[in-house]
Write a protein that holds these residues in place. Structure first.
Motif, mmCIF file in Angstrom:
data_model
loop_
_atom_site.group_PDB
_atom_site.id
_atom_site.type_symbol
_atom_site.label_atom_id
_atom_site.label_comp_id
_atom_site.label_asym_id
_atom_site.label_seq_id
_atom_site.Cartn_x
_atom_site.Cartn_y
_atom_site.Cartn_z
ATOM 1 N N ILE A 361 0.346 -18.380 43.532
ATOM 2 C CA ILE A 361 0.359 -18.574 42.076
ATOM 3 C C ILE A 361 0.551 -20.063 41.787
ATOM 4 O O ILE A 361 1.476 -20.689 42.303
ATOM 5 N N ASP A 362 -0.335 -20.639 40.970
ATOM 6 C CA ASP A 362 -0.211 -22.063 40.643
ATOM 7 C C ASP A 362 0.184 -22.284 39.182
ATOM 8 O O ASP A 362 0.332 -23.419 38.739
ATOM 9 N N ASP A 363 0.359 -21.201 38.420
ATOM 10 C CA ASP A 363 0.738 -21.288 37.016
ATOM 11 C C ASP A 363 2.257 -21.112 36.884
ATOM 12 O O ASP A 363 2.828 -20.119 37.352
ATOM 13 N N TYR A 364 2.897 -22.044 36.221
ATOM 14 C CA TYR A 364 4.358 -22.039 36.100
ATOM 15 C C TYR A 364 4.870 -20.790 35.398
ATOM 16 O O TYR A 364 5.822 -20.142 35.876
ATOM 17 N N GLU A 365 4.276 -20.441 34.260
ATOM 18 C CA GLU A 365 4.781 -19.313 33.474
ATOM 19 C C GLU A 365 4.652 -18.006 34.245
ATOM 20 O O GLU A 365 5.564 -17.167 34.229
ATOM 21 N N LEU A 366 3.533 -17.832 34.927
ATOM 22 C CA LEU A 366 3.331 -16.597 35.692
ATOM 23 C C LEU A 366 4.317 -16.514 36.853
ATOM 24 O O LEU A 366 4.888 -15.449 37.120
ATOM 25 N N LEU A 367 4.535 -17.625 37.538
ATOM 26 C CA LEU A 367 5.468 -17.618 38.651
ATOM 27 C C LEU A 367 6.893 -17.341 38.166
ATOM 28 O O LEU A 367 7.656 -16.610 38.811
ATOM 29 N N ALA A 368 7.257 -17.910 37.015
ATOM 30 C CA ALA A 368 8.585 -17.661 36.445
ATOM 31 C C ALA A 368 8.763 -16.176 36.138
ATOM 32 O O ALA A 368 9.833 -15.598 36.394
ATOM 33 N N LYS A 369 7.703 -15.572 35.624
ATOM 34 C CA LYS A 369 7.749 -14.140 35.324
ATOM 35 C C LYS A 369 7.927 -13.325 36.596
ATOM 36 O O LYS A 369 8.735 -12.390 36.639
ATOM 37 N N GLY A 375 14.008 -10.637 40.739
ATOM 38 C CA GLY A 375 15.426 -10.992 40.753
ATOM 39 C C GLY A 375 15.709 -12.324 41.408
ATOM 40 O O GLY A 375 16.819 -12.560 41.903
ATOM 41 N N LEU A 376 14.728 -13.207 41.395
ATOM 42 C CA LEU A 376 14.883 -14.521 42.044
ATOM 43 C C LEU A 376 15.059 -15.586 40.978
ATOM 44 O O LEU A 376 14.208 -16.439 40.746
ATOM 45 N N THR A 377 16.188 -15.544 40.296
ATOM 46 C CA THR A 377 16.404 -16.444 39.162
ATOM 47 C C THR A 377 17.449 -17.519 39.432
ATOM 48 O O THR A 377 17.835 -18.256 38.533
ATOM 49 N N SER A 378 17.902 -17.611 40.665
ATOM 50 C CA SER A 378 18.950 -18.590 40.966
ATOM 51 C C SER A 378 18.363 -20.003 41.008
ATOM 52 O O SER A 378 17.147 -20.205 41.092
ATOM 53 N N ASP A 379 19.270 -20.976 40.971
ATOM 54 C CA ASP A 379 18.847 -22.374 41.032
ATOM 55 C C ASP A 379 18.227 -22.732 42.373
ATOM 56 O O ASP A 379 17.608 -23.788 42.510
ATOM 57 N N ALA A 380 18.371 -21.845 43.369
ATOM 58 C CA ALA A 380 17.806 -22.128 44.692
ATOM 59 C C ALA A 380 16.290 -22.264 44.650
ATOM 60 O O ALA A 380 15.693 -22.904 45.523
ATOM 61 N N TYR A 381 15.652 -21.684 43.620
ATOM 62 C CA TYR A 381 14.190 -21.740 43.518
ATOM 63 C C TYR A 381 13.710 -22.794 42.523
ATOM 64 O O TYR A 381 12.513 -22.892 42.259
ATOM 65 N N LYS A 382 14.628 -23.578 41.998
ATOM 66 C CA LYS A 382 14.254 -24.575 40.988
ATOM 67 C C LYS A 382 13.208 -25.556 41.519
ATOM 68 O O LYS A 382 12.206 -25.838 40.861
ATOM 69 N N TRP A 383 13.442 -26.047 42.723
ATOM 70 C CA TRP A 383 12.496 -27.017 43.295
ATOM 71 C C TRP A 383 11.120 -26.401 43.508
ATOM 72 O O TRP A 383 10.090 -27.075 43.337
ATOM 73 N N TYR A 384 11.107 -25.130 43.888
ATOM 74 C CA TYR A 384 9.832 -24.440 44.134
ATOM 75 C C TYR A 384 9.059 -24.285 42.827
ATOM 76 O O TYR A 384 7.836 -24.480 42.787
ATOM 77 N N MET A 385 9.758 -23.975 41.758
ATOM 78 C CA MET A 385 9.120 -23.865 40.444
ATOM 79 C C MET A 385 8.544 -25.208 40.006
ATOM 80 O O MET A 385 7.480 -25.265 39.385
ATOM 81 N N GLU A 386 9.261 -26.280 40.330
ATOM 82 C CA GLU A 386 8.816 -27.605 39.873
ATOM 83 C C GLU A 386 7.474 -28.015 40.494
ATOM 84 O O GLU A 386 6.790 -28.894 39.956
ATOM 85 N N SER A 392 0.080 -29.210 39.311
ATOM 86 C CA SER A 392 -0.202 -27.995 40.077
ATOM 87 C C SER A 392 -1.690 -27.854 40.348
ATOM 88 O O SER A 392 -2.531 -28.257 39.533
ATOM 89 N N VAL A 393 -2.026 -27.304 41.513
ATOM 90 C CA VAL A 393 -3.431 -27.094 41.896
ATOM 91 C C VAL A 393 -3.561 -25.736 42.586
ATOM 92 O O VAL A 393 -2.579 -25.193 43.096
ATOM 93 N N PRO A 394 -4.769 -25.179 42.622
ATOM 94 C CA PRO A 394 -4.981 -23.978 43.437
ATOM 95 C C PRO A 394 -4.646 -24.299 44.896
ATOM 96 O O PRO A 394 -5.014 -25.355 45.404
ATOM 97 N N HIS A 395 -3.942 -23.400 45.551
ATOM 98 C CA HIS A 395 -3.600 -23.633 46.956
ATOM 99 C C HIS A 395 -3.367 -22.300 47.662
ATOM 100 O O HIS A 395 -3.003 -21.297 47.035
ATOM 101 N N SER A 396 -3.596 -22.313 48.940
ATOM 102 C CA SER A 396 -3.538 -21.088 49.742
ATOM 103 C C SER A 396 -2.926 -21.381 51.099
ATOM 104 O O SER A 396 -2.889 -22.536 51.548
ATOM 105 N N GLY A 397 -2.496 -20.319 51.770
ATOM 106 C CA GLY A 397 -1.945 -20.496 53.110
ATOM 107 C C GLY A 397 -1.786 -19.165 53.815
ATOM 108 O O GLY A 397 -2.070 -18.101 53.257
ATOM 109 N N PHE A 398 -1.306 -19.244 55.045
ATOM 110 C CA PHE A 398 -1.114 -18.024 55.831
ATOM 111 C C PHE A 398 -0.110 -18.282 56.944
ATOM 112 O O PHE A 398 0.266 -19.425 57.220
#
Length: 430
Positions: A361-369, A375-386, A392-398
């Motif tokens: 997911i590369d969209d901030y609002e969708l990822l926040a949702k 249940g991943l609302t802690s500050d531990a994911y703040k950097w990941y959201m940023e 932000s760009v489309p990106h993929s991995g495995f």
């Protein structure tokens, strides 16, 4: 001239000295046959009494299993040997005598062999598996280096769970909670935003109480992450990478595959492109095959994956799983938001999933949702959201599981043989 067994082909009809261990021996009156190993390979040393004299011959006959020694002799071609060469021994110098080596040339139970894993590694079979593992690692670096990837090392101690599960090893990081890494993926996404195409290779940990032949508690993962790459681009990289691994093992591990009795014809066919089947079609296929226990929305178990894989002679991608059974970061399919742009790569011959991957997911609002839903609302994911706030760009991995891949390509039944010192549900020794 001091050399190693793997290099004796350079010294045909010349006298060399090899530091080795005695794997096994047999004698027939006036000739002793020494099965020698030095880590690089195995070779037979032939000691002829008439040629070496009584003293050296008796010394050779008295050698015990796993005694270390220097062996001097002349390298000869021998088409009967798996190596293609043997050593006509002229001298033997004992370094250290081994007494009562516990693993003898007879059948031993699995638990006994696992208790003696530090010694079992010396056997021909385990030697062959470890050489194949090493070749897969070598070919991994080769593939990603040649395709413009940068290696990045994510942390092993983390403050959050990448997969959002409870199968974590918890520890205290001074006065904070920390966990052993399940995956480096989230950090690799950050690295991809800086370096474009990246990959990691390191240990991961799952506190999963499973005893199947496919599971380890500690295992190694190769995790590429790519900016400006969509789901389809991702699948192409995966199939080219796995093809490269299979063909590299075929090319560089012929002796090891022969030692293991691997059917190489099955590996010769592992070339891109790989077949693809959607999750929807996989469910229909399984139901038609009599698997009434699975319906849309269920995840696949080992029997389901095996049944699907048996319909193909190559690894097969199962794509577009339901969003509710996949990780929070996977991007929904724009044409059907109930499924995500992901794929599991299933190896043939019952070895199961070796790769899991997706477009992120590369969209901030969708990822926040999604984070809130999981249940991943802690500050531990703040950097990941940023990462979704600043360019932000489309990106993929495995992620590819090394041990499952080693087991598959080498043809061993259980992943415990695919890692030097396996960590299993009830095993932390040796």
């Amino acid at each position: 001239m001091k050399t190693t067994i793997s290099q004796v082909h350079k010294y045909v009809d010349q006298t060399v000295t090899i530091g080795a261990w005695l794997a096994n021996k047999r004698s027939s009156g006036k000739i002793a046959f020494l099965q020698l190993r030095d880590g690089s390979g195995f070779i037979q040393g032939v000691v002829v009494k008439e040629e070496v004299g009584e003293e050296i011959f008796q010394k050779a006959k008295a050698l015990t299993q796993e005694t270390s020694l220097y062996v001097t002799g002349t390298v000869r071609k021998d088409e009967r040997s798996p190596l293609g060469f043997e050593l006509n021994v002229t001298d033997v110098e004992v370094i250290h005598e081994s007494v009562d080596f516990p693993i003898t040339p007879k059948e031993h139970g699995t638990e006994f062999l696992m208790d003696n894993r530090h010694l079992w590694l010396r056997s021909r079979r385990q030697h062959a598996v470890m050489k194949i593992r090493n070749e897969i690692i070598r070919a991994t670096y080769e593939f990603f280096n040649e395709n413009g990837f940068v290696k990045v090392d994510p942390p092993i101690l983390t403050g959050s769970a990448p997969e959002g599960t409870t199968e974590l090893f918890h520890t205290k990081y001074f006065d904070e909670d920390a966990y052993l890494s399940q995956s480096g993926q989230l950090y690799m996404e950050a690295a991809a935003m800086a370096l474009g195409k990246v990959f990691s290779f390191g240990p991961t940990f799952r506190a999963e109480k499973s005893k199947t032949r496919r599971h380890l508690i500690e295992f190694w993962m190769i995790e590429p992450e790519m900016a400006f790459m969509d789901h389809e681009d991702n699948l192409v990289v995966q199939e080219n990478y796995v093809s490269h691994l299979a063909q590299s093992v075929l090319k560089n591990c012929q002796l090891e595959l022969k030692t293991l009795g691997r059917d190489v014809a099955k590996l010769e066919n592992i070339k891109a492109p790989f077949p693809r089947i959607s999750y929807d079609d996989a469910i229909k296929f399984l139901n038609e095959k009599g698997f009434d226990d699975i319906t849309w929305g269920d995840d696949f178990g080992a029997p389901h994956e095996t049944a699907i894989a048996e319909s193909f002679d190559k690894p097969v991608f199962i794509t577009h799983y339901p969003a509710k059974i996949k990780s929070f970061y996977m991007k929904p399919d724009p044409t059907n938001p109930e499924v995500v742009l992901c794929a599991d790569l299933i190896a043939p011959e019952g070895y199961g999933e070796i790769i899991g991957g997706s477009e992120r997911i590369d969209d901030y609002e969708l990822l926040a949702k999604r984070c809130e839903e999981h249940g991943l609302t802690s500050d531990a994911y703040k950097w990941y959201m940023e990462l979704r706030q600043y360019g932000s760009v489309p990106h993929s991995g495995f992620g590819l599981g090394l041990e499952r891949t080693v087991a598959w390509l080498s043809g061993v039944e259980h992943v415990r043989e695919a890692i030097p010192f396996p960590r299993l549900l009830n095993r932390l020794y040796p």
